[in-house]
Scaffold this active site. Structure first.
Site, PDB file in Angstrom:
ATOM      1  N   ASP A   7       1.159  -2.658  -3.288  1.00 52.54           N
ATOM      2  CA  ASP A   7       1.104  -1.324  -3.904  1.00 52.54           C
ATOM      3  C   ASP A   7       1.934  -0.354  -3.078  1.00 52.54           C
ATOM      4  O   ASP A   7       2.441  -0.707  -2.008  1.00 52.54           O
ATOM      5  CB  ASP A   7      -0.353  -0.836  -3.967  1.00 52.54           C
ATOM      6  CG  ASP A   7      -0.972  -0.736  -2.580  1.00 52.54           C
ATOM      7  OD1 ASP A   7      -0.830   0.328  -1.951  1.00 52.54           O
ATOM      8  OD2 ASP A   7      -1.576  -1.722  -2.107  1.00 52.54           O
TER       9      ASP A   7
ATOM     10  N   ASP B 146       0.698   2.453  -1.754  1.00 53.36           N
ATOM     11  CA  ASP B 146      -0.236   3.346  -1.095  1.00 53.36           C
ATOM     12  C   ASP B 146      -0.361   4.620  -1.941  1.00 53.36           C
ATOM     13  O   ASP B 146      -0.025   4.614  -3.127  1.00 53.36           O
ATOM     14  CB  ASP B 146       0.183   3.622   0.355  1.00 53.36           C
ATOM     15  CG  ASP B 146      -1.013   3.921   1.252  1.00 53.36           C
ATOM     16  OD1 ASP B 146      -1.951   3.101   1.276  1.00 53.36           O
ATOM     17  OD2 ASP B 146      -1.016   4.963   1.927  1.00 53.36           O
TER      18      ASP B 146
END
Length: 288
Positions: A208, A210
């Site tokens: 991802d 973040d």
């Protein structure tokens, strides 16, 4: 000397395929019980040892992983080279979910973990200026490229305590610091591997962006799990190529990882705590 590759599998990687003579073995450690049994075997003629960092079924949080017991157990099995595989968030647009990053630097922001095998009764200071082994990291990069993985060679990993993900303010701060990825488990693991004189490389699998990314918002655990599954398959492919690259015969590490304790121990022999010294039999036996 013979090569023995130790793989520490992170979130989503609890097993390793393709090993010959595979067996799960229990290893006793004076530093506690390791995360799980260790899967041993051979791959392309090279000895292998696989340890699921969180345990099968994911029972350990990043803070409760028994890092010292894990590294000590791998040392007792004769592991010469550790490949750490772990999930991470990315601070860089070009390091996208599904990409891998071969980490070469860390910023340690953990605070609830034992970070050294040494202490009162036997003080030692090792250098972690360069906390990963360039030789081993290069092999990981080559294996990843051969596997068709988008792999970034070099990056700074921010190790946070967790288990919660970052606030947006924290995420932006770490990005401004120059960090490339964020995770919860490579520290104190890398420091302990250096104290144990084992070469260490970190392969961080991006799940991802973040929480800093304006188009992605907060970290979505459902999206992370979906990406983890794909990353796990790619990680197994990368690991499967390492025995051929590293070979069964092993020369001394050209970067000195396997001699990190040479001048590190400060405590005079007559002042050393015999109880602590007995616990250091595997980690520091070469010196002590």
């Amino acid at each position: 000397m013979k090569t023995k590759i130790g793989v520490i599998g992170g979130s989503g990687i609890y097993d390793m395929d393709g090993l010959q003579d595979a067996a799960w073995v229990s290893v006793d450690s004076p530093w506690g019980t390791p995360s799980d049994q260790i899967l041993t075997g051979t791959l392309d003629g090279v000895a292998m040892a696989f340890l699921p960092r969180h345990g099968r079924g994911h029972v350990h949080s990043p803070s409760t992983v028994p890092y010292r017991a894990n590294i000590d157990a791998l040392k007792r099995l004769g592991v010469t080279d550790i490949i750490s595989v772990s999930a991470c968030g990315s601070f860089r647009e070009e390091m996208a979910p599904g990409d891998f990053v071969v980490v070469d630097q860390f910023i340690d922001r953990t605070f609830a973990r034992e970070k050294s095998f040494f202490g009162t009764g036997c003080v030692a200071h090792v250098s972690v200026a360069h906390p990963t082994c360039p030789r081993l990291s290069e092999a990981c990069g080559e294996a990843g490229r051969a596997a068709g993985i988008t792999i970034h060679r070099g990056g700074t990993y921010l190790a946070m305590e967790g288990p919660q993900f970052s606030s947006q303010a924290e995420s932006r701060l770490y990005r401004d610091w120059g960090c490339d990825v964020i995770g919860m488990t490579n520290m104190p693991e890398a420091k302990l591997a250096r104290e144990a004189e084992i070469c260490y490389a970190s392969v961080a699998m991006v799940t991802d962006y973040d929480s800093w990314h304006p188009d992605h918002g907060a970290v979505d655990i459902t999206e992370i799990i979906a990406t983890l599954q794909g990353n796990g398959t790619k990680a197994r492919d990368l690991i499967g190529r390492l025995p051929t690259l590293l070979g069964a015969a092993r020369a001394p590490c050209p970067h000195g990882c396997d001699r990190a304790l040479e001048y590190a121990i400060m405590t005079a022999p007559d002042k050393r705590d015999p109880v602590l010294i007995s616990k250091l039999d595997a980690v520091a036996g070469r010196i002590l």
